[in-house]
Design a protein around this motif. Sequence first.
Motif, PDB file in Angstrom:
ATOM      1  N   SER A 428       0.836  -1.212   0.000  1.00 31.06           N
ATOM      2  CA  SER A 428       0.000   0.000   0.000  1.00 31.06           C
ATOM      3  C   SER A 428       0.866   1.254   0.000  1.00 31.06           C
ATOM      4  O   SER A 428       0.483   2.269  -0.587  1.00 31.06           O
ATOM      5  N   ALA A 429       2.058   1.175   0.628  1.00 31.00           N
ATOM      6  CA  ALA A 429       2.966   2.337   0.573  1.00 31.00           C
ATOM      7  C   ALA A 429       3.399   2.583  -0.874  1.00 31.00           C
ATOM      8  O   ALA A 429       3.521   3.732  -1.315  1.00 31.00           O
ATOM      9  N   ALA A 430       3.618   1.498  -1.603  1.00 30.34           N
ATOM     10  CA  ALA A 430       4.028   1.639  -3.009  1.00 30.34           C
ATOM     11  C   ALA A 430       2.913   2.313  -3.810  1.00 30.34           C
ATOM     12  O   ALA A 430       3.156   3.243  -4.591  1.00 30.34           O
ATOM     13  N   LEU A 431       1.688   1.855  -3.589  1.00 31.93           N
ATOM     14  CA  LEU A 431       0.561   2.426  -4.327  1.00 31.93           C
ATOM     15  C   LEU A 431       0.370   3.904  -3.967  1.00 31.93           C
ATOM     16  O   LEU A 431       0.190   4.753  -4.856  1.00 31.93           O
ATOM     17  N   ALA A 432       0.450   4.205  -2.670  1.00 32.70           N
ATOM     18  CA  ALA A 432       0.259   5.594  -2.232  1.00 32.70           C
ATOM     19  C   ALA A 432       1.347   6.495  -2.821  1.00 32.70           C
ATOM     20  O   ALA A 432       1.079   7.620  -3.253  1.00 32.70           O
ATOM     21  N   TYR A 433       2.560   5.980  -2.867  1.00 27.10           N
ATOM     22  CA  TYR A 433       3.664   6.766  -3.439  1.00 27.10           C
ATOM     23  C   TYR A 433       3.396   7.043  -4.918  1.00 27.10           C
ATOM     24  O   TYR A 433       3.565   8.177  -5.386  1.00 27.10           O
ATOM     25  N   PHE A 434       2.951   6.004  -5.608  1.00 24.21           N
ATOM     26  CA  PHE A 434       2.670   6.165  -7.037  1.00 24.21           C
ATOM     27  C   PHE A 434       1.600   7.230  -7.257  1.00 24.21           C
ATOM     28  O   PHE A 434       1.762   8.140  -8.080  1.00 24.21           O
ATOM     29  N   ASP A 435       0.523   7.147  -6.482  1.00 23.64           N
ATOM     30  CA  ASP A 435      -0.569   8.109  -6.661  1.00 23.64           C
ATOM     31  C   ASP A 435      -0.132   9.522  -6.276  1.00 23.64           C
ATOM     32  O   ASP A 435      -0.504  10.499  -6.931  1.00 23.64           O
ATOM     33  N   ASP A 436       0.672   9.597  -5.239  1.00 20.98           N
ATOM     34  CA  ASP A 436       1.174  10.896  -4.788  1.00 20.98           C
ATOM     35  C   ASP A 436       2.123  11.488  -5.830  1.00 20.98           C
ATOM     36  O   ASP A 436       2.064  12.668  -6.167  1.00 20.98           O
ATOM     37  N   TYR A 437       2.999  10.611  -6.344  1.00 20.54           N
ATOM     38  CA  TYR A 437       4.052  11.053  -7.257  1.00 20.54           C
ATOM     39  C   TYR A 437       3.493  11.562  -8.585  1.00 20.54           C
ATOM     40  O   TYR A 437       4.057  12.442  -9.215  1.00 20.54           O
TER      41      TYR A 437
END
Length: 475
Positions: A428-437
């Motif tokens: 989920s950290a990976a997904l959140a980073y992607f969406d944030d980035y």
Amino acid sequence: MGTASADIGVIGLGTMGANLALNIAEKGFTVAVYNRTVAKAHALKSDNPELAENILPAGTLQDFVASLKSPRRVLFMVPAGPLVDEEMEKVSPLLSDGDVMIDAGNADFNDTVRRSKAVEGTGLHFVGMGVSGGELGARHGPSIMVGGAEHTYGTLQPILEKIAAQYKGEPCVAWLGPDGAGHFVKTLHNGIEYADMQMIAEIYGIMRDGLGLQPDRMADIFRDWNTRGLASYLIEITAVNLAEKDPDTDKPMVELITDEAGQKGTGRWAVIEAQKLGVGATTIEAAVSARGVSARRDERIAAARVYEAVKTEPAEFAGDEDGLAELEAALETAKIIAYAQGYATMASASEEFAWNLPLGTIAEIWRAGCIIRSHFLDDIAKAYEGGAKVVNLLQSPAFVGRVSKGQAALRKVVASASLAGIPVPALSAALAYFDDYRRPRGTTNLTQAQRDLFGGHTFHRLDKDGVFHHHWPAV
Ligand code: NDP
């Protein structure tokens, strides 16, 4: 002791040192060996008769140093920390101008920078060298990340290129930059390794708790995944771990192992350095934190009792081909994101410390020998080919298509796991980073407004140039 005939000397014959010394001897070099417990040095020779003529055990440091050819090359393989300083202090008075001391342990790169400075002007040279691949890697070919003066690397290169792992005939060793560059890269390697392992464990958790699969079946799935995009040493050993039975009980071995993971520091350092550099390495951070939470087993068991009444949605995972393909795509996508964070951290350090890290070469020397070895690293190497400027791997044409395609699966897996109460902190950290980035208009405009209200921190405006402070109503 006879004449100075050893090509290199190893101090510290624990798991790594002994195996590295055997590797060196096997490649035709003469290696002097010294250990606090002297008997181990002699045992290394007597236990390995086929390599005995290339192993020179020494009973004292004086004999050890005297047995080395000039310029002397002394490799330390002792636990990282003050011990390295102590050992260097003992050896350096016995050395001469041009001799090289190499710390091949898992040093904090800040220590390596300090040690490099300390030898400056003494006539001696210092190399901080990260070695990855564990016991087997050390014995048969590790991935080696070298930091120090480039000309000093030249004196080690012939030995290192022979003992390193080979990827399609290319040695997995390179000079990466001055002082702490090698140990910094090794630290990030380990941070990425933590992320890779945690994400695999999370997918295993979904298979176990969401799909109700047995380890044997999971082993088959991981074996299948190992034939495609995820193909890597870690996926390969996961299949082996899951297929193994306990000889005493005939139960799957993995089910008998306590769910508490330890760590030795390098993963944590990777996160600390990423934070210092202001890079979001959130997936690595989640992986390191997850080990911390896992180690508090009694606390987790108590918390499970406290929250027994909390209801979650039934798991919405499909155990059919499509469902498994979704898990595979989610893991592959999150993996790209985790590596993008690791590479962004190295890129930022490279600028901060003026190292000029060869990021493509780093991917190349990780393709074999080390724990995160995989063909995927070849794709990263290609992304940097011809000196391509890569702001972040997520913006590299080599990965944009793959992430665009895989993100839907990652989203679905993270959402389903969250609703079912199956923890997936790294995914989920990976997904959140992607969406944030990839979000053009973020939300730190509000953060800036708050900071300006309570601390007069000022802000920039979208519609005007300059720095502004607003007179907010009193609270
Ligand atoms: P071990 O614990 O197996 O060996 C440690 C060595 O250091 C032994 O030779 C030991 O001597 C010596 N030593 C320990 N304490 C002292 C002391 N006070 N004075 C003198 N010598 C001492 O460690 P590893 O080989 O596993 O690790 C060595 C380095 O390599 C570490 O920095 C580690 O982080 C790094 N590393 C380890 C990997 C692994 O998979 N194990 C992988 C990559 C890097 P004695 O025999 O007398 O006890």
